[in-house]
Design an enzyme around this catalytic site. Structure first.
Site, mmCIF file in Angstrom:
data_model
loop_
_atom_site.group_PDB
_atom_site.id
_atom_site.type_symbol
_atom_site.label_atom_id
_atom_site.label_comp_id
_atom_site.label_asym_id
_atom_site.label_seq_id
_atom_site.Cartn_x
_atom_site.Cartn_y
_atom_site.Cartn_z
ATOM 1 N N ILE A 48 0.820 -1.223 0.000
ATOM 2 C CA ILE A 48 0.000 0.000 0.000
ATOM 3 C C ILE A 48 0.847 1.264 0.000
ATOM 4 O O ILE A 48 0.311 2.373 0.006
ATOM 5 C CB ILE A 48 -0.952 0.025 1.218
ATOM 6 C CG1 ILE A 48 -0.178 -0.167 2.524
ATOM 7 C CG2 ILE A 48 -2.030 -1.028 1.076
ATOM 8 C CD1 ILE A 48 -1.041 -0.068 3.766
ATOM 9 N N GLY A 49 2.158 1.122 -0.026
ATOM 10 C CA GLY A 49 3.020 2.302 -0.051
ATOM 11 C C GLY A 49 4.467 1.916 -0.251
ATOM 12 O O GLY A 49 4.867 0.783 0.017
ATOM 13 N N GLU A 50 5.241 2.882 -0.753
ATOM 14 C CA GLU A 50 6.668 2.624 -0.971
ATOM 15 C C GLU A 50 7.425 3.933 -0.920
ATOM 16 O O GLU A 50 6.926 4.966 -1.369
ATOM 17 C CB GLU A 50 6.899 1.940 -2.316
ATOM 18 C CG GLU A 50 8.336 1.510 -2.533
ATOM 19 C CD GLU A 50 8.499 0.593 -3.740
ATOM 20 O OE1 GLU A 50 9.610 0.084 -3.929
ATOM 21 O OE2 GLU A 50 7.519 0.404 -4.484
ATOM 22 N N GLY A 51 8.622 3.892 -0.328
ATOM 23 C CA GLY A 51 9.433 5.096 -0.228
ATOM 24 C C GLY A 51 10.903 4.772 -0.219
ATOM 25 O O GLY A 51 11.316 3.643 -0.517
ATOM 26 N N GLY A 54 11.932 1.764 2.254
ATOM 27 C CA GLY A 54 11.255 0.488 2.288
ATOM 28 C C GLY A 54 9.827 0.565 1.799
ATOM 29 O O GLY A 54 9.384 1.568 1.252
ATOM 30 N N LYS A 70 5.443 -1.816 7.892
ATOM 31 C CA LYS A 70 6.483 -1.100 7.144
ATOM 32 C C LYS A 70 7.796 -1.872 7.225
ATOM 33 O O LYS A 70 8.353 -2.064 8.310
ATOM 34 C CB LYS A 70 6.662 0.315 7.691
ATOM 35 C CG LYS A 70 7.747 1.111 6.939
ATOM 36 C CD LYS A 70 7.605 2.606 7.111
ATOM 37 C CE LYS A 70 7.917 3.086 8.496
ATOM 38 N NZ LYS A 70 7.926 4.570 8.557
ATOM 39 N N ASP A 168 8.524 16.331 10.533
ATOM 40 C CA ASP A 168 8.131 16.029 9.154
ATOM 41 C C ASP A 168 6.605 16.026 9.004
ATOM 42 O O ASP A 168 6.024 15.101 8.443
ATOM 43 C CB ASP A 168 8.715 14.684 8.715
ATOM 44 C CG ASP A 168 8.833 14.571 7.193
ATOM 45 O OD1 ASP A 168 8.771 15.621 6.510
ATOM 46 O OD2 ASP A 168 8.995 13.436 6.694
#
Length: 374
Positions: A48-51, A54, A70, A168
């Site tokens: 559901i996500g990537e950065g 990881g 994560k 952040d």
């Protein structure tokens, strides 16, 4: 020297990590096998996500709890630092507007964080990622989101001991639950502030567009840096657009500059999101935009603390028509950047834009990395 301090000075060994994690009492330790089963062997269908550090997967634990998992890149020393910071800062800290950290896995080379799963992902993916979510962000929902984020930050800044500065705050780090309640996520860059400490000097971390000028330029970190970031986010939520959009005409590309110009002209209302079809409280919308400008004032001392921001947003403090607002703080590199951008190609301009990370995945920007300003 604490194990945590030693870990952050270089790439920590597995034994140092194990020692530090064993000292954290409020974080459950998961086995790698448990999380592998929960995500169907980390199936791409569950991603559901990537950065940069990881990927994030949706998973279901043996007790039926749905979680966001994560997985940090094993070779990233910065990712390991964020892993340690996250479990140190947020373990045991609970608030209705903070994401819940269930625990972690530190088995062998695996560094994994397990959060509560939030059905409606992030503001970056929904409100600012137009046409992809199907969520109708009416004015009532937006006010709830803004007030909730403010309460979460006020809790971190003034109620938790020692205090916490997030570093952040941005749209991709605000997650939404089933009822669109906001949750502040991703504490990998957070700093702990003892009550007696007014500021720290540190390497700059965060995301361009949200960085307070005094922090971005001098590395002077206070709670006012988070307040500045919140102000930018508040303007984004009310206007329904990102703080920087290179596809717009040149004079409209930077939201804060555009907002300040409209404020000086007495015409803030034109920047309220048109997708609401005019169905919003005009006075309240202008008030929210003014609070955003108060939070982004050039002098940090002029920015209100988050407890006052909460009261302004909820009507406990009346701004009034005579509320003095000074000009916003603008990073000098960003201003000079605007002039240089007029003479470069659209391809170069596109490559210089920031990438938005999704679902609790951190970005890291250092003042030493001058490419971030070009």
């Amino acid at each position: 020297m604490s194990c945590f301090t030693a870990c952050l000075r270089g790439k920590p060994s597995i034994s140092e990590l194990d020692q530090h994690i064993s000292e954290i009492r409020d974080s459950k330790l998961f086995t790698y096998k448990e999380l592998k089963i929960a995500t169907d062997d980390f199936s791409p269908a569950n991603k559901i996500g990537e950065g940069g550090f990881g990927s994030v997967f949706k998973g279901k634990l043996r007790n039926g709890t749905v979680v966001a998992i994560k997985v940090l890149s094993a070779g990233s020393s910065q990712g390991v630092r964020e892993f340690l910071t996250e479990i140190t800062v947020i373990s045991g800290v609970q608030h209705e507007n903070l994401v819940k950290l269930y625990g972690c896995c530190a088995e062998g080379d695996h560094r994994i964080l397990v959060y509560g799963y939030l059905q409606n992902l992030s503001l970056a993916q929904t409100l600012l990622g137009r046409g992809t979510s199907g969520i109708q962000f009416n004015w009532k929902i937006r006010t709830k989101i803004c007030s909730g984020i403010a309460r979460g930050l006020a809790f971190l800044h003034e109620e938790v001991i020692p205090h916490i500065v997030h570093r952040d705050i941005k749209a991709s780090n605000i997650l939404l639950d089933r009822d669109l309640n906001p949750k502040i996520s991703d504490f990998g860059l957070a700093k702990i502030f003892p009550a007696s400490m007014t500021h720290v000097s540190t390497r700059v971390a965060g995301t361009m567009g949200y960085l307070a000028p005094e922090y971005a330029v001098r590395g002077r970190l206070t709670r006012k840096a988070d307040i500045y970031s919140f102000g930018i986010l508040l303007l984004e939520i009310v206007s329904g657009r990102s703080n920087t959009n290179k596809r717009l005409p040149y004079e409209e590309q930077y939201l804060l500059l555009r907002m300040w110009k409209c404020y000086e002209e007495g015409d803030l209302i034109q920047l309220v999101d048109t997708s609401m079809g005019g169905e919003f409280d005009v006075d309240e919308a202008c008030k929210f935009l003014k609070v955003g400008l108060l939070c982004t004032q050039e002098m940090p001392k002029d920015r209100p603390p988050m407890t006052e921001v909460v009261k302004m947003l909820t009507g406990e403090i009346d701004l009034g028509d005579n509320q003095k607002i000074s000009r916003p703080g603008l990073i000098s590199e960003l201003i000079s950047l605007r002039g240089r951008k007029q003479n470069i190609s659209s391809a170069e301009s596109s490559s210089s834009q920031n990438t938005t990370m999704s679902y609790a995945t951190p970005t890291f920007t250092s003042i030493d990395d001058r490419s971030a300003y070009r």
